[in-house]
Design an enzyme around this catalytic site. Structure first.
Site, PDB file in Angstrom:
ATOM      1  N   CYS A  61       0.853  -1.191   0.000  1.00 23.88           N
ATOM      2  CA  CYS A  61       0.000   0.000   0.000  1.00 23.88           C
ATOM      3  C   CYS A  61       0.888   1.240   0.000  1.00 23.88           C
ATOM      4  CB  CYS A  61      -0.886  -0.030   1.248  1.00 23.88           C
ATOM      5  SG  CYS A  61      -1.696   1.521   1.609  1.00 23.88           S
ATOM      6  N   CYS A  96      -3.771   7.371  -1.541  1.00 20.25           N
ATOM      7  CA  CYS A  96      -5.129   7.420  -2.102  1.00 20.25           C
ATOM      8  C   CYS A  96      -6.169   7.798  -1.054  1.00 20.25           C
ATOM      9  CB  CYS A  96      -5.504   6.080  -2.704  1.00 20.25           C
ATOM     10  SG  CYS A  96      -4.137   5.010  -3.048  1.00 20.25           S
ATOM     11  N   THR A 105      -3.790   4.960   7.680  1.00 14.96           N
ATOM     12  CA  THR A 105      -2.791   4.579   6.683  1.00 14.96           C
ATOM     13  C   THR A 105      -1.989   5.804   6.232  1.00 14.96           C
ATOM     14  OG1 THR A 105      -4.229   2.822   5.910  1.00 14.96           O
ATOM     15  CG2 THR A 105      -2.516   3.542   4.406  1.00 14.96           C
ATOM     16  N   GLU A 141       0.091   1.814   9.580  1.00 14.25           N
ATOM     17  CA  GLU A 141      -1.069   2.496  10.160  1.00 14.25           C
ATOM     18  C   GLU A 141      -0.765   3.043  11.549  1.00 14.25           C
ATOM     19  OE1 GLU A 141      -1.484  -0.224   8.155  1.00 14.25           O
ATOM     20  OE2 GLU A 141      -2.634   0.874   6.645  1.00 14.25           O
ATOM     21  N   HIS A 154     -12.852   4.778  -2.310  1.00 14.20           N
ATOM     22  CA  HIS A 154     -11.765   3.924  -1.825  1.00 14.20           C
ATOM     23  C   HIS A 154     -12.007   2.456  -2.196  1.00 14.20           C
ATOM     24  CE1 HIS A 154      -7.950   4.056   0.062  1.00 14.20           C
ATOM     25  NE2 HIS A 154      -8.246   3.108   0.924  1.00 14.20           N
ATOM     26  N   TYR A 206      -9.485  -0.418  -4.613  1.00 15.86           N
ATOM     27  CA  TYR A 206      -8.928  -1.706  -4.193  1.00 15.86           C
ATOM     28  C   TYR A 206      -8.796  -2.716  -5.331  1.00 15.86           C
ATOM     29  CZ  TYR A 206      -8.233  -1.204   0.796  1.00 15.86           C
ATOM     30  OH  TYR A 206      -7.729  -0.862   2.011  1.00 15.86           O
ATOM     31  N   CYS A 215      -5.092  -1.188  -6.790  1.00 16.55           N
ATOM     32  CA  CYS A 215      -3.834  -1.340  -6.044  1.00 16.55           C
ATOM     33  C   CYS A 215      -3.595  -2.807  -5.704  1.00 16.55           C
ATOM     34  CB  CYS A 215      -3.830  -0.469  -4.790  1.00 16.55           C
ATOM     35  SG  CYS A 215      -4.969  -0.988  -3.495  1.00 16.55           S
ATOM     36  N   GLU A 252      -5.552  -5.777   5.333  1.00 17.80           N
ATOM     37  CA  GLU A 252      -6.029  -4.562   4.651  1.00 17.80           C
ATOM     38  C   GLU A 252      -7.051  -4.901   3.561  1.00 17.80           C
ATOM     39  OE1 GLU A 252      -3.228  -2.141   2.294  1.00 17.80           O
ATOM     40  OE2 GLU A 252      -3.701  -0.603   3.759  1.00 17.80           O
TER      41      GLU A 252
HETATM   42 FE1  SF4 Z   1      -3.386   1.674   0.131  1.00 14.49          FE
HETATM   43 FE2  SF4 Z   1      -4.781   0.673  -1.902  1.00 14.49          FE
HETATM   44 FE3  SF4 Z   1      -5.970   2.176  -0.028  1.00 14.49          FE
HETATM   45 FE4  SF4 Z   1      -4.281   3.247  -1.832  1.00 14.49          FE
HETATM   46  S1  SF4 Z   1      -6.282   2.293  -2.245  1.00 14.49           S
HETATM   47  S2  SF4 Z   1      -4.364   3.666   0.354  1.00 14.49           S
HETATM   48  S3  SF4 Z   1      -2.765   1.626  -2.013  1.00 14.49           S
HETATM   49  S4  SF4 Z   1      -5.033   0.155   0.267  1.00 14.49           S
HETATM   50 FE    FE Z   2      -6.335   0.966   2.610  1.00 14.85          FE
END
Ligand code: SF4
Ligand code: FE
Length: 490
Positions: free
Chosen positions: A100, A104, A191, A259, A294, A298, A301, A445
């Site tokens: 991660c 984002c 995060t 985190e 968000h 996912y 990423c 996560e």
């Molecule tokens: Fe992390 Fe993925 Fe969330 Fe971006 S979208 S903060 S890379 S878990």
């Molecule tokens: Fe996350």
């Protein structure tokens, strides 16, 4: 963009001094401390990508506020193309870091807040959007990293914020002054918190009228003297000692985002940094828009991570001489299939995006929820297949100390070798990478980030439009669409 390179971002973190604790001690420099430096490096990649010719177009955007070139991580999506480019960028970053890269969360907070404060202003004649634009222009011009702070500790979950025995279980306003507000409480699971420049604080849930003091959205610098962070542990973090580069698996980057709990002990926030104060009826849409953005991410990423994992097991199979076995090819095919299926849903919820009244674009919320729900399954299945293919070696490998030992090093090299000509060290390194990406904290996560699976199921049912689906079924089977009302048996 003031901070142009990863190195400049890292340097900028050395100039601020947030209060951060880890294992009971203060961290003086997050860029050098072994627990936090890997996360700093992952976030630095979001800066580096903007300088990479091949990816510059994905990693930068044109600010709708100033017309200047900015990082896409500070951009308010202006169209569907922006949403899709973001998804593509996140997959590339997942591939490059295998973890991660954190930035984002702030991006999604910026987008959700922008569109919602526009609607608050429309309804109440407030000037939140102007304040927010001013702050955002600063973020864009300086190219700062923002941590989107949403999740409160929540205390007794059966009670609303206003009914908690301890009012600090949700961040709330404890004092209103002419020139701003004073807030108290904490945000969990933050995060990238320890290596951000700014905190964009938002409410954690939809609230009713009685919870006015909890309906607060505002920006706070991470190094405010009344802000304290406590950085969380991750599995095998003690392996991050300088000598254990191999056993970490992914020496440059962390297992997950890194985190922290962020505690606000009577933090004064000047009025120009307050973007919502008491407008409870808008808390639901702010939370939901943030979550949907968000959840869409996912499928991007995490597919980047799955690409790395698929590559790792395939290489391991090659150097162990099993790559051509039909069951190995089949399992690798399944890993690729699951990964691409997830990516489809990220692209789909972006392609079906829509303009909010503010002009900021939102993803399709149903498809974003489906995307994240599938992450909670497919990433685990991909990891299961990776562990299956890698073999018991993941759990029994001797340490780097043994590999390098004068006494037993030659035995480790001899008995952990694979195909002729491949150094044993390569087999160990790739196995450690698979271990790091499938065990310990690595997958938590994917389950709980952007909301736990049940949060998506609630929304999928709510948005599933069952009434319409029943009508469709009735029409096809010849049952009148309008019937006399009847009681549904329980
Ligand atoms: Fe992390 Fe993925 Fe969330 Fe971006 S979208 S903060 S890379 S878990
Ligand atoms: Fe996350």
């Amino acid at each position: 963009m003031k901070l142009k390179h990863g190195a400049e971002y890292i340097e900028s973190l050395r100039k601020i001094h947030p209060v951060i604790y880890y294992k009971g001690k203060k961290i003086k420099d997050v860029t050098r401390h072994p627990a936090t430096a890997p996360h700093v490096r992952a976030a630095a990649m979001t800066y580096a990508l903007a300088n990479d010719k091949e990816h510059r177009d994905l990693a930068t955007a044109t600010s709708h506020l100033t017309g200047r070139t900015i990082s896409r991580f500070t951009h308010v999506h202006q169209n569907i193309e922006d949403l899709i480019k973001k998804i593509k960028m996140l997959r590339v970053l997942g591939q490059k870091t295998g973890t991660c890269f954190q930035r984002c969360v702030g991006l999604d907070g910026i987008n959700a807040t922008y569109s919602v404060v526009y609607e608050i202003d429309e309804k109440f004649g407030t000037d939140y959007l102007e304040r927010f634009k001013k702050w955002l222009t600063y973020i864009q011009d300086e190219n700062l990293m923002v941590v989107g702070a949403m999740t409160d500790p929540k205390g007794d979950r059966s009670k609303s914020p206003a009914d908690q025995a301890d009012p600090d279980q949700y961040v709330h306003v404890v004092e209103r002054r002419d020139d701003g507000v004073v807030i108290r409480g904490a945000k969990l699971h933050m995060t990238g918190g320890v290596n951000s420049h700014e905190i964009l604080l938002m409410p954690t849930t939809a609230m009713d009228e009685r919870s006015k003091d909890y309906a607060i959205t505002c920006a706070v610098p991470v190094d405010d003297p009344n802000v304290t962070m406590i950085f969380g542990r991750q599995a095998s973090d003690d392996r991050r000692d300088k000598k254990e580069r191999i056993d970490v698996g992914k020496p440059a980057y962390g297992a997950v985002g890194g985190e922290a709990v962020i505690v606000f002990e009577d933090v004064f926030v000047p009025a120009e940094r307050v973007f919502m104060d008491g407008e409870t009826e808008f808390t639901g849409s702010l939370v939901y828009r943030f979550a949907a953005h968000h959840r869409a991410n996912y499928g991007a990423c995490k597919t980047g991570l799955m690409d790395v994992l698929t590559g790792a097991v395939s290489y391991l199979a090659q150097i162990q001489g099993t790559a051509k076995a039909s069951h190995v090819r089949d399992k690798v095919t399944e890993m690729i299939h699951l990964c691409e299926t997830l990516y489809c849903s990220s692209i789909a919820c972006s392609a079906e995006g829509w303009a909010t009244p503010s002009g900021a674009y939102m993803v399709d919320t149903m498809l974003a929820n489906v995307c994240k729900q599938n992450v909670t399954r497919f990433h685990f299945e991909v990891a299961r297949l990776a562990v299956d293919l890698a073999g018991g070696l993941l759990a029994t490998l001797p340490s780097q100390y043994d590999l390098e030992s004068e006494d037993v090093g030659h035995l480790v090299k001899k008995y952990f070798s694979g195909a002729e000509g491949i150094p044993t060290e390569h087999r160990i390194k790739i196995s450690r990478l698979i271990e790091a990406m499938t065990g310990g904290t690595a997958l938590v996560e994917s389950m709980h980030g952007a909301g736990s699976p049940q949060a998506q199921r609630v929304m999928i049912f709510r948005e599933g439009d069952l009434a319409k689906k029943i009508k469709l079924a009735k029409a096809l089977s010849g049952i009148p669409v309008k019937e006399k009302p009847f009681r549904t048996p329980n």
